[in-house]
Enzyme design. Structure first.
Site, PDB file in Angstrom:
ATOM      1  N   CYS A  42       0.850  -1.196   0.000  1.00  0.00           N
ATOM      2  CA  CYS A  42       0.000   0.000   0.000  1.00  0.00           C
ATOM      3  C   CYS A  42       0.884   1.244   0.000  1.00  0.00           C
ATOM      4  CB  CYS A  42      -0.905   0.002   1.232  1.00  0.00           C
ATOM      5  SG  CYS A  42      -2.056   1.410   1.253  1.00  0.00           S
ATOM      6  N   ASP A  44       0.422   3.802   1.678  1.00  0.00           N
ATOM      7  CA  ASP A  44       0.394   4.368   3.038  1.00  0.00           C
ATOM      8  C   ASP A  44       1.820   4.651   3.548  1.00  0.00           C
ATOM      9  OD1 ASP A  44       0.305   4.365   6.028  1.00  0.00           O
ATOM     10  OD2 ASP A  44      -1.824   3.972   5.699  1.00  0.00           O
ATOM     11  N   ARG A  46       3.063   4.608   6.328  1.00  0.00           N
ATOM     12  CA  ARG A  46       3.531   3.813   7.479  1.00  0.00           C
ATOM     13  C   ARG A  46       4.019   2.422   7.105  1.00  0.00           C
ATOM     14  NH1 ARG A  46      -2.110   4.712  10.418  1.00  0.00           N
ATOM     15  NH2 ARG A  46      -2.668   4.292   8.245  1.00  0.00           N
ATOM     16  N   HIS A  98      -2.268  -4.044   4.928  1.00  0.00           N
ATOM     17  CA  HIS A  98      -2.076  -3.650   6.332  1.00  0.00           C
ATOM     18  C   HIS A  98      -3.415  -3.317   6.970  1.00  0.00           C
ATOM     19  CE1 HIS A  98      -2.595   0.820   5.862  1.00  0.00           C
ATOM     20  NE2 HIS A  98      -2.388   0.492   4.603  1.00  0.00           N
ATOM     21  N   CYS A 101      -6.109   0.100   6.816  1.00  0.00           N
ATOM     22  CA  CYS A 101      -5.899   0.642   5.476  1.00  0.00           C
ATOM     23  C   CYS A 101      -7.058   1.577   5.090  1.00  0.00           C
ATOM     24  CB  CYS A 101      -5.790  -0.492   4.464  1.00  0.00           C
ATOM     25  SG  CYS A 101      -5.424   0.085   2.785  1.00  0.00           S
TER      26      CYS A 101
END
Ligand code: CO
Length: 210
Positions: A42, A44, A46, A98, A101
């Protein structure tokens, strides 16, 4: 100092540290990359592939998008996949989702966000496939977590449905395709144990002739 300038400064510190640890680090990487892994994760902030797997530059070929999707008409994903599988000859392709999400959460809701709604539609298709299982889960957080897992599993299958992966399986018996999920709350990656390296368990309609 401007916020972005901090990154350039940190880069200099990193180069210095790397050179101290290993004098040939950059000269070695400058000549060749031979990663054994393709990571589809992803976007993202993090879930940085190298950071969470403790791998160094050169070890993982990376493709990231919202909600780690394998959309079979996505030229970007297909190009990365083709290069990784046929030129770099990676032995493992890892789809890593994750918990928490935002893309998956948005796909469970009904809010219109913008252009991205069209991307999220692909995730909604996964929801529809598993609607009965998901709606039997009463707890919202648990349902969302399961949706994250099912989405990863579906993307693993979608990789297996591509001609790129099936031809490689036929040609060299690899790569393995794996589905993992990362927990942003504790940093742990869980293997969802859906690894495949042939099309034997795939519905017939998706199998290409040998
Ligand atoms: Co995400």
């Amino acid at each position: 100092m401007k916020k972005y300038e901090q990154l350039l400064l940190q880069n200099k510190a990193w180069v210095e540290q790397k050179n101290q640890e290993d004098k040939s680090f950059f000269s070695r990487l400058a000549n060749v990359q031979k990663p054994d892994f393709l990571w589809i994760g992803c976007a993202d902030s993090r879930v940085s592939a190298n950071e969470i797997t403790g791998t160094a530059p050169g070890e993982v070929f990376v493709h990231r998008n919202i909600a780690n999707m394998v959309v079979h008409s996505d030229m970007n994903m297909l190009s990365v996949l083709d290069y990784a599988v046929n030129v770099l000859e990676v032995n493992h392709v890892i789809v890593c989702g994750h918990y928490g999400c935002g893309g998956v959460r948005a796909a469970m809701g009904n809010k219109q966000i913008g252009l991205i709604d069209n991307w999220i539609r692909h995730i909604k298709d996964v929801y529809r496939l598993h609607q009965n299982e998901l709606e039997a889960i009463k707890d919202n957080k648990q349902r969302e977590d399961r949706f994250v897992e099912l989405n990863v599993i579906e993307q693993v299958y979608d990789l297996g449905k591509t001609s790129i992966i099936q031809n490689a399986w036929q040609k060299r018996g690899g790569p393995y395709v794996h589905g993992w999920v990362y927990d942003i709350a504790n940093g742990i990656i869980q293997d969802l144990k859906v690894s495949m390296h042939d099309n034997s368990e795939m519905p017939d309609v998706f199998k290409f002739e040998k």
